[in-house]
Design a protein around this motif. Sequence first.
Motif, PDB file in Angstrom:
ATOM      1  N   ASN A 266      41.169  -5.225  12.498  1.00  0.00           N
ATOM      2  CA  ASN A 266      41.458  -4.920  11.096  1.00  0.00           C
ATOM      3  C   ASN A 266      40.199  -4.648  10.294  1.00  0.00           C
ATOM      4  OD1 ASN A 266      44.183  -5.603  11.633  1.00  0.00           O
ATOM      5  ND2 ASN A 266      43.637  -7.764  11.420  1.00  0.00           N
ATOM      6  N   SER A 267      39.142  -5.359  10.664  1.00  0.00           N
ATOM      7  CA  SER A 267      37.921  -5.226   9.876  1.00  0.00           C
ATOM      8  C   SER A 267      36.704  -5.362  10.776  1.00  0.00           C
ATOM      9  CB  SER A 267      37.884  -6.305   8.793  1.00  0.00           C
ATOM     10  OG  SER A 267      37.880  -7.583   9.405  1.00  0.00           O
ATOM     11  N   VAL A 268      35.559  -4.985  10.224  1.00  0.00           N
ATOM     12  CA  VAL A 268      34.315  -5.124  10.975  1.00  0.00           C
ATOM     13  C   VAL A 268      33.413  -6.098  10.216  1.00  0.00           C
ATOM     14  CG1 VAL A 268      33.388  -3.016   9.907  1.00  0.00           C
ATOM     15  CG2 VAL A 268      32.334  -3.916  11.979  1.00  0.00           C
ATOM     16  N   LYS A 269      32.953  -7.119  10.950  1.00  0.00           N
ATOM     17  CA  LYS A 269      32.079  -8.119  10.338  1.00  0.00           C
ATOM     18  C   LYS A 269      30.641  -7.810  10.720  1.00  0.00           C
ATOM     19  CE  LYS A 269      31.532 -12.384  11.882  1.00  0.00           C
ATOM     20  NZ  LYS A 269      31.889 -13.742  12.291  1.00  0.00           N
ATOM     21  N   VAL A 270      29.784  -7.734   9.727  1.00  0.00           N
ATOM     22  CA  VAL A 270      28.381  -7.430   9.987  1.00  0.00           C
ATOM     23  C   VAL A 270      27.542  -8.686   9.739  1.00  0.00           C
ATOM     24  CG1 VAL A 270      26.409  -6.005   9.318  1.00  0.00           C
ATOM     25  CG2 VAL A 270      28.708  -5.021   9.304  1.00  0.00           C
TER      26      VAL A 270
ATOM     27  N   SER B  27      36.967  -3.695   5.711  1.00  0.00           N
ATOM     28  CA  SER B  27      38.240  -3.261   6.277  1.00  0.00           C
ATOM     29  C   SER B  27      38.082  -1.928   6.995  1.00  0.00           C
ATOM     30  CB  SER B  27      39.272  -3.136   5.160  1.00  0.00           C
ATOM     31  OG  SER B  27      40.438  -2.547   5.691  1.00  0.00           O
ATOM     32  N   LEU B  28      38.773  -1.800   8.147  1.00  0.00           N
ATOM     33  CA  LEU B  28      38.672  -0.567   8.916  1.00  0.00           C
ATOM     34  C   LEU B  28      39.609   0.515   8.376  1.00  0.00           C
ATOM     35  CD1 LEU B  28      38.415  -1.806  12.607  1.00  0.00           C
ATOM     36  CD2 LEU B  28      36.604  -0.894  11.173  1.00  0.00           C
ATOM     37  N   SER B  29      40.633   0.091   7.606  1.00  0.00           N
ATOM     38  CA  SER B  29      41.503   1.091   7.013  1.00  0.00           C
ATOM     39  C   SER B  29      40.897   1.510   5.666  1.00  0.00           C
ATOM     40  CB  SER B  29      42.904   0.509   6.835  1.00  0.00           C
ATOM     41  OG  SER B  29      42.826  -0.745   6.215  1.00  0.00           O
ATOM     42  N   GLY B  30      41.537   2.468   5.044  1.00  0.00           N
ATOM     43  CA  GLY B  30      40.994   2.931   3.768  1.00  0.00           C
ATOM     44  C   GLY B  30      40.076   4.109   3.969  1.00  0.00           C
ATOM     45  N   PRO B  31      39.437   4.533   2.899  1.00  0.00           N
ATOM     46  CA  PRO B  31      38.658   5.770   2.969  1.00  0.00           C
ATOM     47  C   PRO B  31      37.410   5.631   3.853  1.00  0.00           C
ATOM     48  CG  PRO B  31      38.276   4.645   0.885  1.00  0.00           C
ATOM     49  CD  PRO B  31      39.375   3.901   1.568  1.00  0.00           C
ATOM     50  N   GLU B  32      36.987   6.772   4.380  1.00  0.00           N
ATOM     51  CA  GLU B  32      35.763   6.812   5.178  1.00  0.00           C
ATOM     52  C   GLU B  32      34.564   6.431   4.311  1.00  0.00           C
ATOM     53  OE1 GLU B  32      35.131  10.642   6.965  1.00  0.00           O
ATOM     54  OE2 GLU B  32      32.959  10.380   6.953  1.00  0.00           O
TER      55      GLU B  32
ATOM     56  N   VAL C 112      32.250   3.637   8.714  1.00  0.00           N
ATOM     57  CA  VAL C 112      33.594   3.112   8.949  1.00  0.00           C
ATOM     58  C   VAL C 112      34.588   4.235   8.672  1.00  0.00           C
ATOM     59  CG1 VAL C 112      35.302   1.390   8.284  1.00  0.00           C
ATOM     60  CG2 VAL C 112      32.900   0.794   8.306  1.00  0.00           C
ATOM     61  N   LYS C 113      35.400   4.570   9.700  1.00  0.00           N
ATOM     62  CA  LYS C 113      36.235   5.763   9.595  1.00  0.00           C
ATOM     63  C   LYS C 113      37.404   5.666  10.571  1.00  0.00           C
ATOM     64  CE  LYS C 113      35.717  10.706  10.570  1.00  0.00           C
ATOM     65  NZ  LYS C 113      34.851  11.674  11.258  1.00  0.00           N
ATOM     66  N   ASP C 114      38.593   5.918  10.111  1.00  0.00           N
ATOM     67  CA  ASP C 114      39.792   5.968  10.961  1.00  0.00           C
ATOM     68  C   ASP C 114      39.930   4.760  11.894  1.00  0.00           C
ATOM     69  OD1 ASP C 114      40.211   8.420   9.789  1.00  0.00           O
ATOM     70  OD2 ASP C 114      39.227   9.533  11.414  1.00  0.00           O
TER      71      ASP C 114
END
Lengths: 116, 177
Positions: free
Chosen positions: A38-42, A53-58, A74-76
């Motif tokens: 769902n998301s990417v943690k940095v 979040s991985l969804s939403g706009p690029e 972060v994209k698609d």
Amino acid sequence: MNNFKLFKKADLLIALILVLIAAAGFFAFRFVNDEEGNSVKVTVDGEVFGSFSLSGPERTIEIPVKNGICRLLVKDGAADMTYADCPNQICVHHAAITSKGEAIVCLPNRVVAEIE
Amino acid sequence: MDKKRIRRLALAGMLTAVMFIIGYVESMLPAFFAVPGIKPGFANIPVMTAIFLLDWKLAAGMSFVRIMLSGFTFTGMFACIYSLAGAALSITVMVLLKKTGKFSVTGISMAGGVMHNLGQILVACIAVGKAVLYYFPVLVIAGIAAGAVTGIVTGVVIKILPSSVDVKGQKNIDFRE
């Protein structure tokens, strides 16, 4: 050193055990972490920089690091390291990540982008 | 000092120098592998030669000196910690496997290659987080492949070395003044 041998049958046992360890690790990751993230943690230097979040706009996330910056695209539903101020560029060449548990690591800058 | 000790010392010194140069040349190779940490690991050839022809203490000492030299000259102190962990784990396992007497240089080298990667990934795990474990399976396979190659090369080196050191009457060189 006349009876010195280059191969012994027992070597195959070592190879077999090591391959089994690798296979176990591989399947552990594949089956446990098969779901889409769902998301990417940095994290930078072990400290959480942010979760995105991985969804939403690029969009591109700029991560300030020791040597400069890293850029994470972060994209698609995927995250990809597109730029890094580091000598080896291994993280930039790394393929985009999508599944839970997958990660891109930049060792020189101690940056980890991990899908959750 | 008796001649045997001098020869051992000379061999240890030469192998350390060879290790250092191999490490330097490898560090200049471009990072053409998709996963960090994958290298042929040819510096393991002199280490294993030392384990087989000298003893584990010299092998460990040489490895330590080489890693420190590399750290101060080109890899940096951060890489030192990775190398030390990898070397400690790999030398320990290789020496123990050799002690059993059941395995040849190739098998021991494969285990050493994998253990080297394991040591490094454990340090990375502490330094950057457990996400690096994702690379573990790839690094094990890479360790097996690299270990097999370096093991065979080491075997050939060991087969050649005693004769090339001792032939043509060099054995009889008198080191006393």
